[in-house]
Design a protein around this motif. Structure first.
Motif, PDB file in Angstrom:
ATOM      1  N   GLN A 256       0.835  -1.204   0.000  1.00 18.58           N
ATOM      2  CA  GLN A 256       0.000   0.000   0.000  1.00 18.58           C
ATOM      3  C   GLN A 256       0.870   1.255   0.000  1.00 18.58           C
ATOM      4  N   GLN A 259       2.384   1.624  -3.421  1.00 22.78           N
ATOM      5  CA  GLN A 259       1.373   2.072  -4.372  1.00 22.78           C
ATOM      6  C   GLN A 259       1.042   3.543  -4.165  1.00 22.78           C
ATOM      7  N   SER A 260       0.975   3.969  -2.893  1.00 22.76           N
ATOM      8  CA  SER A 260       0.694   5.378  -2.599  1.00 22.76           C
ATOM      9  C   SER A 260       1.817   6.268  -3.113  1.00 22.76           C
ATOM     10  N   ASP A 262       3.875   5.527  -5.542  1.00 26.02           N
ATOM     11  CA  ASP A 262       3.806   5.538  -7.009  1.00 26.02           C
ATOM     12  C   ASP A 262       2.718   6.489  -7.494  1.00 26.02           C
ATOM     13  N   ASN A 263       1.594   6.453  -6.849  1.00 23.49           N
ATOM     14  CA  ASN A 263       0.486   7.329  -7.231  1.00 23.49           C
ATOM     15  C   ASN A 263       0.857   8.795  -7.039  1.00 23.49           C
ATOM     16  N   GLN A 264       1.582   9.088  -5.967  1.00 24.33           N
ATOM     17  CA  GLN A 264       1.979  10.462  -5.686  1.00 24.33           C
ATOM     18  C   GLN A 264       2.938  10.985  -6.736  1.00 24.33           C
ATOM     19  N   SER A 265       3.862  10.086  -7.149  1.00 31.57           N
ATOM     20  CA  SER A 265       4.838  10.511  -8.157  1.00 31.57           C
ATOM     21  C   SER A 265       4.190  10.744  -9.515  1.00 31.57           C
ATOM     22  N   LYS A 266       3.091  10.134  -9.785  1.00 27.44           N
ATOM     23  CA  LYS A 266       2.403  10.270 -11.076  1.00 27.44           C
ATOM     24  C   LYS A 266       1.286  11.314 -11.041  1.00 27.44           C
ATOM     25  N   GLN A 267       1.020  11.895  -9.958  1.00 28.69           N
ATOM     26  CA  GLN A 267      -0.177  12.736  -9.818  1.00 28.69           C
ATOM     27  C   GLN A 267      -0.040  14.050 -10.553  1.00 28.69           C
ATOM     28  N   SER A 270      -0.124  14.277 -14.760  1.00 34.17           N
ATOM     29  CA  SER A 270      -1.445  13.836 -15.215  1.00 34.17           C
ATOM     30  C   SER A 270      -2.498  14.879 -14.905  1.00 34.17           C
ATOM     31  N   ASP A 271      -2.340  15.509 -13.752  1.00 26.93           N
ATOM     32  CA  ASP A 271      -3.343  16.519 -13.382  1.00 26.93           C
ATOM     33  C   ASP A 271      -3.255  17.717 -14.312  1.00 26.93           C
TER      34      ASP A 271
END
Length: 322
Positions: A256, A259-260, A262-267, A270-271
């Protein structure tokens, strides 16, 4: 040179008779020690004298030397048959057997007085030896029985022989005493055997009880060990299960967190792309605002120059005043 002669010494009848007279005088005065000495001297001079052997047995018996006396009476009884006079021979044999029985009886009584009673000294559970040797007791009983038979036969053959009748009665009483001792000894042996059997039975019961108790204790110990082993296995399994759960939870938590991250680095990229796609008009407007700001900045110096001009110039330029 001296030569050894094997020729036996000649019988000294005078010395023998003198020794016999001394023994008779000593026996009359009840000096049994002196009588024994004199009779021993007489026998050394004439070893085949059955009367001397018999009297020596009497002297030894009166001193309490029962085994030695019994031996002398046995010798005189065995040699009585050599006497030519049949009646004298039978009388000596009967008297010898009777007194040998008395000597054996005295020997038995002496043994009884020195032997421990069944209630004394013997350790519990250990076999006790008979107070009297059975073979000696049987021998004395047989001698008393033989003496009784001889004296009875002599009394029957000669009713006037009061000595034989009296000796027969004495032999009977001796035989009764010996048989009573035999019965007592048999009872004692039986009691000892019963006591030993009882002790052995009790010992066997105690051993069985102890074995049973040990077996029960062993079973309990084995059951406890088995229960403890099962409990240890359960505890090990529980520990293993708990450890696996912790590992799973830790792995899940790590996943988790990864994954968090990874999600933060991609946010952000994309935004931004999503914002640009979603609101292009806003971007255009922003660009226009930026251009207007640039124009305003450029126009600001001109305005200040105009403000610095004189009023007359302004008036000149003013078409209304022309």
């Amino acid at each position: 040179m001296l030569f050894r002669s094997d020729t036996p010494k000649a019988f000294d009848a005078a010395a023998f008779r003198a020794a016999v007279r001394r023994s008779e005088a000593a026996m009359a005065s009840k000096d049994w020690t002196a009588a024994e000495t004199a009779l021993g001297e007489a026998l050394s001079l004439k070893p085949d004298s059955k009367e001397a052997a018999y009297n020596l047995g009497l002297a030894q018996y009166m001193q309490g030397k029962f085994p030695a006396a019994a031996k002398r009476f046995e010798e005189s009884a065995a040699g009585a048959s050599s006497i030519k006079d049949a009646r004298a021979s039978a009388d000596l044999a009967a008297r010898s057997m009777y007194n040998e029985g008395r000597a054996r009886y005295g020997e038995l009584l002496d043994m009884l007085s020195k032997a421990p009673s069944p209630a004394q000294g013997a350790n519990v559970g250990q076999p006790q030896q008979p107070a009297l040797p059975p073979e000696k007791l049987k021998e004395a009983i047989q001698l008393a029985q033989n003496a009784l038979t001889h004296f009875k036969d002599a009394a029957i053959a000669n009713p006037a022989d009061q000595d034989s009748a009296a000796n027969a009665e004495t032999s009977l009483q001796l035989l009764k005493k010996l048989r009573e001792i035999e019965r007592q000894q048999q009872r004692q042996q039986q009691q000892q055997q019963d006591q030993q059997k009882k002790q052995q039975d009790q010992k066997q019961k105690d051993q069985q009880k102890q074995d049973s108790k040990q077996n029960q204790q062993q079973k309990q110990d084995q059951q406890q060990q088995q229960d403890q082993k099962q409990q240890d296995q359960k505890d090990q399994q529980q520990d293993k299960s708990d450890q696996q759960k912790q590992q799973q939870q830790q792995s899940k938590s790590d996943q988790q967190q990864q994954q968090s991250a990874d999600n933060q680095s991609k946010q952000d990229p994309s935004d931004q792309s999503q914002d640009q796609k979603q609101d292009p008009q806003q971007d255009q407007k922003s660009q226009q605002q930026q251009q207007q700001q640039q124009k305003n900045q450029q126009s600001k110096p001109q305005d200040s120059d105009q403000k610095d001009q004189k009023p007359e110039e302004q008036k000149d330029k003013d078409p209304k005043n022309s």
